[in-house]
Design an enzyme around this catalytic site. Sequence first.
Site, PDB file in Angstrom:
ATOM      1  N   CYS A 132      -2.990   9.250  -4.113  1.00  0.00           N
ATOM      2  CA  CYS A 132      -4.287   8.773  -3.678  1.00  0.00           C
ATOM      3  C   CYS A 132      -5.313   9.773  -3.123  1.00  0.00           C
ATOM      4  CB  CYS A 132      -3.956   7.729  -2.327  1.00  0.00           C
ATOM      5  SG  CYS A 132      -5.369   7.126  -1.161  1.00  0.00           S
ATOM      6  N   HIS A 183      -4.523  -0.816  -5.828  1.00  0.00           N
ATOM      7  CA  HIS A 183      -4.694   0.323  -4.954  1.00  0.00           C
ATOM      8  C   HIS A 183      -5.670   0.069  -4.238  1.00  0.00           C
ATOM      9  CE1 HIS A 183      -3.756   4.604  -3.939  1.00  0.00           C
ATOM     10  NE2 HIS A 183      -4.972   4.577  -3.787  1.00  0.00           N
ATOM     11  N   GLU A 184      -6.947  -0.087  -5.052  1.00  0.00           N
ATOM     12  CA  GLU A 184      -8.199   0.032  -4.258  1.00  0.00           C
ATOM     13  C   GLU A 184      -8.620  -1.161  -3.393  1.00  0.00           C
ATOM     14  OE1 GLU A 184      -9.505   2.778  -4.148  1.00  0.00           O
ATOM     15  OE2 GLU A 184      -8.372   3.269  -6.166  1.00  0.00           O
ATOM     16  N   HIS A 236      -7.052  -0.746  -0.270  1.00  0.00           N
ATOM     17  CA  HIS A 236      -7.938   0.158   0.636  1.00  0.00           C
ATOM     18  C   HIS A 236      -8.763  -0.894   1.318  1.00  0.00           C
ATOM     19  CE1 HIS A 236      -7.008   4.261   0.109  1.00  0.00           C
ATOM     20  NE2 HIS A 236      -6.998   4.318  -1.090  1.00  0.00           N
TER      21      HIS A 236
END
Length: 262
Positions: free
Chosen positions: A160, A202-203, A206
Amino acid sequence: MAARGSVSHNALLSLLPRRAVSLLPRPMLSPRAPSRLLRPSKVLAMARRGFSSQEDDFASPNDLRFEPPLKIVEYPHPILRARNKGINTFDENLKKLADEMFDVMYKTDGIGLSAPQVGINVQLMVFNPAGERGEGEEIILVNPIVYRVSKKTVLFNEGCLSFPGIYADVERPASIKIDARDITGGRFRVNLSGLPARVFQHEFDHLQGVLFFDRMTEEVLSSIRSQLKALEVKYESQTGLQSPERIDDYKRRKEVAGFGRA
Ligand SMILES: CSCC[C@H](NC=O)C(=O)N[C@@H](C)C(=O)N[C@@H](CO)C(=O)O
Ligand SMILES: [Fe+2]
């Protein structure tokens, strides 16, 4: 390759393996509370309006103000845990922001980047699994919503940009179905699998304030504990503030269990 900032829905579809996606409304995961399954009637109403459940809390021009060059925000900065507002203004400023996000993503050897990672708390992500300018396809997703994840999961050694140099295994669904808006505000649905599904998830995490170590097993987390502590110490010495979170006092966030399924 499509022009920067103008990746079309069709370009995205051609890039990614795709199965037929039913247009019937299905339970959907809200960006505000990823573990919450929304009632089909609520989903239908939201789909008609064309917005996610955050329509009562959109970003103002001030929320979207930025100064290039953008800088990556590192753990444990509280910006990474803050709430990210929805976007309902699809203007030149938003295109510039996405453009600048691609710039910093390529410069830092990333394959994806979310707006909170550059200090802007809004529902925006960019990615290009090829990781090189001029290769692959540049994807921009605004106000993404996950409405289905596969039962099949896969492990992947993830890194990351907000945790420089740290890599560890994270288990995630192998494929995923999403709704999102493109940079012009056009709505689309798409199935993602392989690396695009990995980067998207993953994004997307976030955008919910979820970080990759929130999804690691205790064993994997132990293997990077000292590196996380080093980032906490770095934050404290750079800011003169106490780290807002400490891996030594870590309590797993309830909502990340089960990939957002209630
Ligand atoms: C596998 S999802 C990783 C997405 C991540 N985005 C934001 O934090 C990211 O780009 N991480 C980089 C460290 C990364 O994965 N870079 C690639 C290409 O250099 C790598 O293989 O390390
Ligand atoms: Fe990240």
